[in-house]
Write a protein that holds these residues in place. Structure first.
Motif, PDB file in Angstrom:
ATOM      1  N   ARG A  32       0.792  -1.156  -0.013  1.00  0.00           N
ATOM      2  CA  ARG A  32       0.123   0.071   0.023  1.00  0.00           C
ATOM      3  C   ARG A  32       0.915   1.205  -0.068  1.00  0.00           C
ATOM      4  NH1 ARG A  32      -4.574   2.770  -1.274  1.00  0.00           N
ATOM      5  NH2 ARG A  32      -5.316   3.907   0.199  1.00  0.00           N
ATOM      6  N   ILE A  33       1.727   1.428   0.958  1.00  0.00           N
ATOM      7  CA  ILE A  33       2.669   2.194   0.882  1.00  0.00           C
ATOM      8  C   ILE A  33       3.533   2.620  -0.586  1.00  0.00           C
ATOM      9  CG2 ILE A  33       4.839   3.450   2.050  1.00  0.00           C
ATOM     10  CD1 ILE A  33       3.634   2.133   4.721  1.00  0.00           C
ATOM     11  N   ARG A  34       4.012   1.378  -1.037  1.00  0.00           N
ATOM     12  CA  ARG A  34       4.813   1.543  -2.168  1.00  0.00           C
ATOM     13  C   ARG A  34       3.970   2.062  -3.291  1.00  0.00           C
ATOM     14  NH1 ARG A  34       8.634  -2.995  -4.942  1.00  0.00           N
ATOM     15  NH2 ARG A  34       9.416  -1.760  -6.511  1.00  0.00           N
ATOM     16  N   LEU A  58      12.709   2.168   5.030  1.00  0.00           N
ATOM     17  CA  LEU A  58      11.607   2.269   4.153  1.00  0.00           C
ATOM     18  C   LEU A  58      11.532   1.215   3.450  1.00  0.00           C
ATOM     19  CD1 LEU A  58       9.332   3.862   3.280  1.00  0.00           C
ATOM     20  CD2 LEU A  58      10.665   5.185   1.856  1.00  0.00           C
ATOM     21  N   ALA A  59      12.829   0.638   2.836  1.00  0.00           N
ATOM     22  CA  ALA A  59      12.833  -0.660   2.130  1.00  0.00           C
ATOM     23  C   ALA A  59      12.310  -1.610   2.770  1.00  0.00           C
ATOM     24  CB  ALA A  59      14.266  -0.940   1.503  1.00  0.00           C
ATOM     25  N   ASN A  60      12.435  -1.953   3.960  1.00  0.00           N
ATOM     26  CA  ASN A  60      12.084  -2.967   5.000  1.00  0.00           C
ATOM     27  C   ASN A  60      10.622  -2.807   4.977  1.00  0.00           C
ATOM     28  OD1 ASN A  60      14.541  -4.362   5.393  1.00  0.00           O
ATOM     29  ND2 ASN A  60      14.935  -2.988   7.156  1.00  0.00           N
ATOM     30  N   LEU A  61       9.955  -1.452   5.119  1.00  0.00           N
ATOM     31  CA  LEU A  61       8.786  -1.206   5.363  1.00  0.00           C
ATOM     32  C   LEU A  61       8.009  -1.844   4.304  1.00  0.00           C
ATOM     33  CD1 LEU A  61       6.264  -0.379   6.917  1.00  0.00           C
ATOM     34  CD2 LEU A  61       6.929   1.945   6.392  1.00  0.00           C
ATOM     35  N   GLU A  62       8.460  -1.366   2.943  1.00  0.00           N
ATOM     36  CA  GLU A  62       7.778  -1.490   1.900  1.00  0.00           C
ATOM     37  C   GLU A  62       7.671  -3.110   1.501  1.00  0.00           C
ATOM     38  OE1 GLU A  62       9.307   0.939  -1.419  1.00  0.00           O
ATOM     39  OE2 GLU A  62       8.043   2.624  -0.422  1.00  0.00           O
ATOM     40  N   THR A  63       8.650  -3.801   1.784  1.00  0.00           N
ATOM     41  CA  THR A  63       8.779  -5.307   1.410  1.00  0.00           C
ATOM     42  C   THR A  63       8.156  -6.037   2.347  1.00  0.00           C
ATOM     43  OG1 THR A  63      10.857  -5.514   2.531  1.00  0.00           O
ATOM     44  CG2 THR A  63      10.945  -5.252   0.198  1.00  0.00           C
ATOM     45  N   GLY A  64       7.693  -5.529   3.623  1.00  0.00           N
ATOM     46  CA  GLY A  64       6.838  -6.136   4.655  1.00  0.00           C
ATOM     47  C   GLY A  64       7.858  -7.058   5.549  1.00  0.00           C
ATOM     48  N   THR A  65       8.984  -6.574   5.725  1.00  0.00           N
ATOM     49  CA  THR A  65       9.924  -7.363   6.602  1.00  0.00           C
ATOM     50  C   THR A  65      10.099  -6.568   7.807  1.00  0.00           C
ATOM     51  OG1 THR A  65      11.820  -6.219   5.258  1.00  0.00           O
ATOM     52  CG2 THR A  65      11.233  -8.406   4.532  1.00  0.00           C
ATOM     53  N   LEU A  73       4.793   5.368  11.034  1.00  0.00           N
ATOM     54  CA  LEU A  73       3.678   5.557   9.895  1.00  0.00           C
ATOM     55  C   LEU A  73       3.227   6.787   9.637  1.00  0.00           C
ATOM     56  CD1 LEU A  73       1.790   1.857  10.333  1.00  0.00           C
ATOM     57  CD2 LEU A  73       3.341   2.774   8.656  1.00  0.00           C
ATOM     58  N   ARG A  74       3.030   7.663  10.492  1.00  0.00           N
ATOM     59  CA  ARG A  74       2.374   8.960  10.898  1.00  0.00           C
ATOM     60  C   ARG A  74       3.220   9.847  10.076  1.00  0.00           C
ATOM     61  NH1 ARG A  74       0.624  12.339  16.093  1.00  0.00           N
ATOM     62  NH2 ARG A  74       2.845  12.396  16.174  1.00  0.00           N
ATOM     63  N   GLN A  75       4.627   9.617  10.208  1.00  0.00           N
ATOM     64  CA  GLN A  75       5.725  10.369   9.597  1.00  0.00           C
ATOM     65  C   GLN A  75       5.643  10.110   8.036  1.00  0.00           C
ATOM     66  OE1 GLN A  75       8.890   9.782  13.000  1.00  0.00           O
ATOM     67  NE2 GLN A  75       9.775  10.206  11.096  1.00  0.00           N
ATOM     68  N   VAL A  76       5.744   8.819   7.626  1.00  0.00           N
ATOM     69  CA  VAL A  76       5.510   8.164   6.242  1.00  0.00           C
ATOM     70  C   VAL A  76       4.187   8.998   5.417  1.00  0.00           C
ATOM     71  CG1 VAL A  76       5.151   6.342   4.671  1.00  0.00           C
ATOM     72  CG2 VAL A  76       6.821   6.383   6.718  1.00  0.00           C
ATOM     73  N   ALA A  77       3.156   8.893   6.428  1.00  0.00           N
ATOM     74  CA  ALA A  77       1.865   9.553   5.729  1.00  0.00           C
ATOM     75  C   ALA A  77       2.113  11.027   5.612  1.00  0.00           C
ATOM     76  CB  ALA A  77       0.485   9.263   6.529  1.00  0.00           C
ATOM     77  N   ARG A  78       2.525  11.592   6.395  1.00  0.00           N
ATOM     78  CA  ARG A  78       2.903  13.120   6.223  1.00  0.00           C
ATOM     79  C   ARG A  78       3.579  13.360   5.059  1.00  0.00           C
ATOM     80  NH1 ARG A  78       3.807  14.908  12.638  1.00  0.00           N
ATOM     81  NH2 ARG A  78       1.674  15.033  13.228  1.00  0.00           N
ATOM     82  N   ALA A  79       4.880  12.613   4.751  1.00  0.00           N
ATOM     83  CA  ALA A  79       5.685  12.857   3.700  1.00  0.00           C
ATOM     84  C   ALA A  79       4.863  12.462   2.353  1.00  0.00           C
ATOM     85  CB  ALA A  79       6.803  11.978   3.735  1.00  0.00           C
ATOM     86  N   LEU A  80       3.962  11.515   2.445  1.00  0.00           N
ATOM     87  CA  LEU A  80       3.111  11.300   1.234  1.00  0.00           C
ATOM     88  C   LEU A  80       2.066  12.343   1.092  1.00  0.00           C
ATOM     89  CD1 LEU A  80       2.833   7.314   1.624  1.00  0.00           C
ATOM     90  CD2 LEU A  80       3.869   8.812  -0.039  1.00  0.00           C
ATOM     91  N   LEU A  88      -3.783   3.462   5.933  1.00  0.00           N
ATOM     92  CA  LEU A  88      -4.145   2.188   6.521  1.00  0.00           C
ATOM     93  C   LEU A  88      -5.740   1.686   6.130  1.00  0.00           C
ATOM     94  CD1 LEU A  88      -3.417   3.061  10.053  1.00  0.00           C
ATOM     95  CD2 LEU A  88      -2.179   1.338   8.611  1.00  0.00           C
ATOM     96  N   ALA A  89      -6.260   2.580   5.131  1.00  0.00           N
ATOM     97  CA  ALA A  89      -7.810   2.202   4.766  1.00  0.00           C
ATOM     98  C   ALA A  89      -8.007   0.589   4.200  1.00  0.00           C
ATOM     99  CB  ALA A  89      -8.183   2.971   3.632  1.00  0.00           C
ATOM    100  N   GLU A  90      -6.857   0.311   3.289  1.00  0.00           N
ATOM    101  CA  GLU A  90      -7.219  -1.184   2.910  1.00  0.00           C
ATOM    102  C   GLU A  90      -6.802  -2.220   3.933  1.00  0.00           C
ATOM    103  OE1 GLU A  90      -4.731  -1.870  -0.665  1.00  0.00           O
ATOM    104  OE2 GLU A  90      -5.843  -0.243  -1.664  1.00  0.00           O
ATOM    105  N   MET A  91      -5.972  -1.658   4.771  1.00  0.00           N
ATOM    106  CA  MET A  91      -5.626  -2.781   6.068  1.00  0.00           C
ATOM    107  C   MET A  91      -7.113  -2.894   6.759  1.00  0.00           C
ATOM    108  SD  MET A  91      -2.609  -3.389   5.259  1.00  0.00           S
ATOM    109  CE  MET A  91      -3.149  -2.924   3.724  1.00  0.00           C
ATOM    110  N   GLU A  92      -7.666  -1.632   7.054  1.00  0.00           N
ATOM    111  CA  GLU A  92      -8.926  -1.830   8.160  1.00  0.00           C
ATOM    112  C   GLU A  92     -10.107  -2.751   7.589  1.00  0.00           C
ATOM    113  OE1 GLU A  92      -9.803   2.322   8.910  1.00  0.00           O
ATOM    114  OE2 GLU A  92      -7.899   2.599  10.048  1.00  0.00           O
ATOM    115  N   THR A  93     -10.141  -2.578   6.189  1.00  0.00           N
ATOM    116  CA  THR A  93     -11.220  -3.083   5.473  1.00  0.00           C
ATOM    117  C   THR A  93     -11.128  -4.718   5.482  1.00  0.00           C
ATOM    118  OG1 THR A  93     -10.516  -2.714   3.509  1.00  0.00           O
ATOM    119  CG2 THR A  93     -11.893  -1.219   4.507  1.00  0.00           C
ATOM    120  N   GLN A  94      -9.638  -5.103   5.258  1.00  0.00           N
ATOM    121  CA  GLN A  94      -9.446  -6.635   5.129  1.00  0.00           C
ATOM    122  C   GLN A  94      -9.464  -7.409   6.376  1.00  0.00           C
ATOM    123  OE1 GLN A  94      -5.791  -6.399   2.790  1.00  0.00           O
ATOM    124  NE2 GLN A  94      -6.822  -5.586   1.328  1.00  0.00           N
TER     125      GLN A  94
END
Length: 312
Positions: A32-34, A58-65, A73-80, A88-94
Motif C-alpha cells: 500500500r505504501i509503495r 523504508l525498503a524494509n517497510l515496503e517489502t513487509g519485513t 507510519l504517521r511520518q510516512v503518511a505526512r511525507a506522502l 491504513l484504509a485497505e488494511m482496516e477493511t480487510q
C-alpha cells in the motif's frame, strides 16, 4: 553499549510465524505504501527524506519485513501528504472481521471496491459533478489541457495543437518555477513535496486567471493531488495523452535524460507501477489520445478531429 531495537524493524513478539515467513498484514501494508509513493511520483529516497527515516528502513517497510510503529507510519503518511487513515484504509477493511465494526471511511472504501467498473465510473462522475466548481461548457472547451506521464508527448502535441488553434501554449512546470523562484529540483530538495503541491496549485490558479483560451501541458503527478486535479477537471477540457511504459522510457532517454536508468534496475517496474496507480486518475479525462507507435502528426490529427466533433 547496547542499542535499543529500531521501531521499524522490531519484530512482532505476539506472532509465532516460522523464520523467514512474512506477515500478510505487513506485506499488504508495505505494498500500500509503495503504491501511494508511486502514485505521488516519489522515489524511495524522496519519501525516506521526507519521513526522516533511512532508505533501508523504508525498503524494509515496503517489502513487509519491518514492523513500523504508529508514529513512524504517521511520518510516512505526512511525507506522502495523505492522512494516516488513507495509508491504513485497505488494511482496516480487510481486517475488520469478527463483528468488529469498520470505520465509516473503511466501509465506504470496501463498498466502492466491490462495485463493477461501470458503476464505479458513474459514482466517480457523480461525485465530480456534485463537488467540483461549476463551469460552463464553452469556458471549459476553450482551455485544452493535456495530462499523462512524462514521455507521452504532451509538450510536442501541445505546441502543435496550440499553433493550429492559434492560442497560447503553456507548460505548467514553467509557471510553477516562476511562482517559487526556483527550479523544480530545488523546490523538492529545499522545501519538500507539500510545498511543491502548494506552488502547483498557485500556478494552475494563475494560468486559469490569465488565459481564457490556451493549450496547457501539466506535470504527470498533478492528478495525484485531488484539489488541484478537481479544479483542472472543472475548468478545462482534459486530454489524457497515453502510451506504453516502454515508449515512455524510450522517449525520456531519447531526450537525453538518463536519470530514469541510473543505478535503478527496477526503473521499468517502477514506471509500470506508477502508470498502473495513476490510470484510474488519468481515465477521468474527457478524452484519451493514444500516441503508442504514432508520429506527432498522426496524433495531432486524431486530437483535432475529436475537438472538431465537440466544437472546441
Amino acid at each position: 553499549m547496547r542499542r535499543d531495537p529500531d521501531p521499524l524493524l522490531a519484530p512482532d513478539s505476539s506472532d509465532a510465524r516460522p523464520a523467514g515467513e512474512r506477515d500478510p498484514y505487513l506485506t499488504q501494508l508495505g505494498e500500500r505504501i509503495r503504491s501511494l509513493r508511486a502514485a505521488r511520483g516519489m522515489s524511495r529516497k524522496d519519501l525516506a527524506r521526507g519521513a526522516e527515516v533511512s532508505e533501508r528502513y523504508l525498503a524494509n517497510l515496503e517489502t513487509g519485513t519491518g514492523n513500523a510503529s504508529v508514529l513512524l507510519l504517521r511520518q510516512v503518511a505526512r511525507a506522502l501528504d495523505v492522512p494516516l487513515p488513507v495509508v491504513l484504509a485497505e488494511m482496516e477493511t480487510q481486517h475488520a472481521a469478527g463483528g468488529q465494526p469498520a470505520s465509516e471511511f473503511s466501509q465506504l472504501v470496501q463498498w466502492l471496491a466491490q462495485l463493477p467498473a461501470a458503476d464505479l465510473s458513474r459514482v466517480r462522475e457523480a461525485c465530480h459533478h456534485a463537488l467540483a466548481p461549476s463551469a460552463s461548457h464553452d469556458a471549459r472547451h476553450r482551455r485544452i489541457t493535456l495530462i499523462g506521464l512524462r514521455g507521452a508527448g504532451k509538450s510536442t502535441l501541445g505546441r502543435a495543437l496550440a499553433a493550429a488553434m492559434e492560442v497560447p501554449f503553456v507548460e505548467l512546470n514553467g509557471v510553477i518555477e516562476q511562482e517559487a523562484g526556483a527550479s523544480l529540483a530545488e523546490i523538492h530538495s529545499l522545501y519538500g513535496q507539500a510545498a511543491y503541491r502548494r506552488y502547483e496549485m498557485r500556478a494552475l490558479e494563475r494560468v486559469l486567471r490569465e488565459n481564457d483560451r490556451m493549450v496547457l501541458a501539466t506535470p504527470g503527478s498533478l492528478v495525484s493531488e485531488p484539489s488541484t486535479f478537481n479544479l483542472l477537471l472543472a475548468r478545462c477540457y482534459t486530454v489524457w495523452v497515453k502510451t506504453t511504459p516502454e515508449e515512455h522510457m524510450a522517449r525520456v532517454v531519447a531526450q537525453g535524460d538518463m536519470r530514469p536508468m541510473e543505478g535503478n534496475r527496477e526503473a521499468m517496474d517502477d514506471l509500470r507501477r506508477i502508470l498502473l496507480a495513476r490510470t484510474p486518475l488519468y481515465s477521468r479525462a474527457d478524452v484519451t489520445i493514444d500516441t503508442s507507435g504514432q508520429d506527432p502528426t498522426t496524433s495531432l490529427q486524431a486530437l483535432r478531429a475529436h475537438l472538431r466533433i465537440i466544437g472546441a
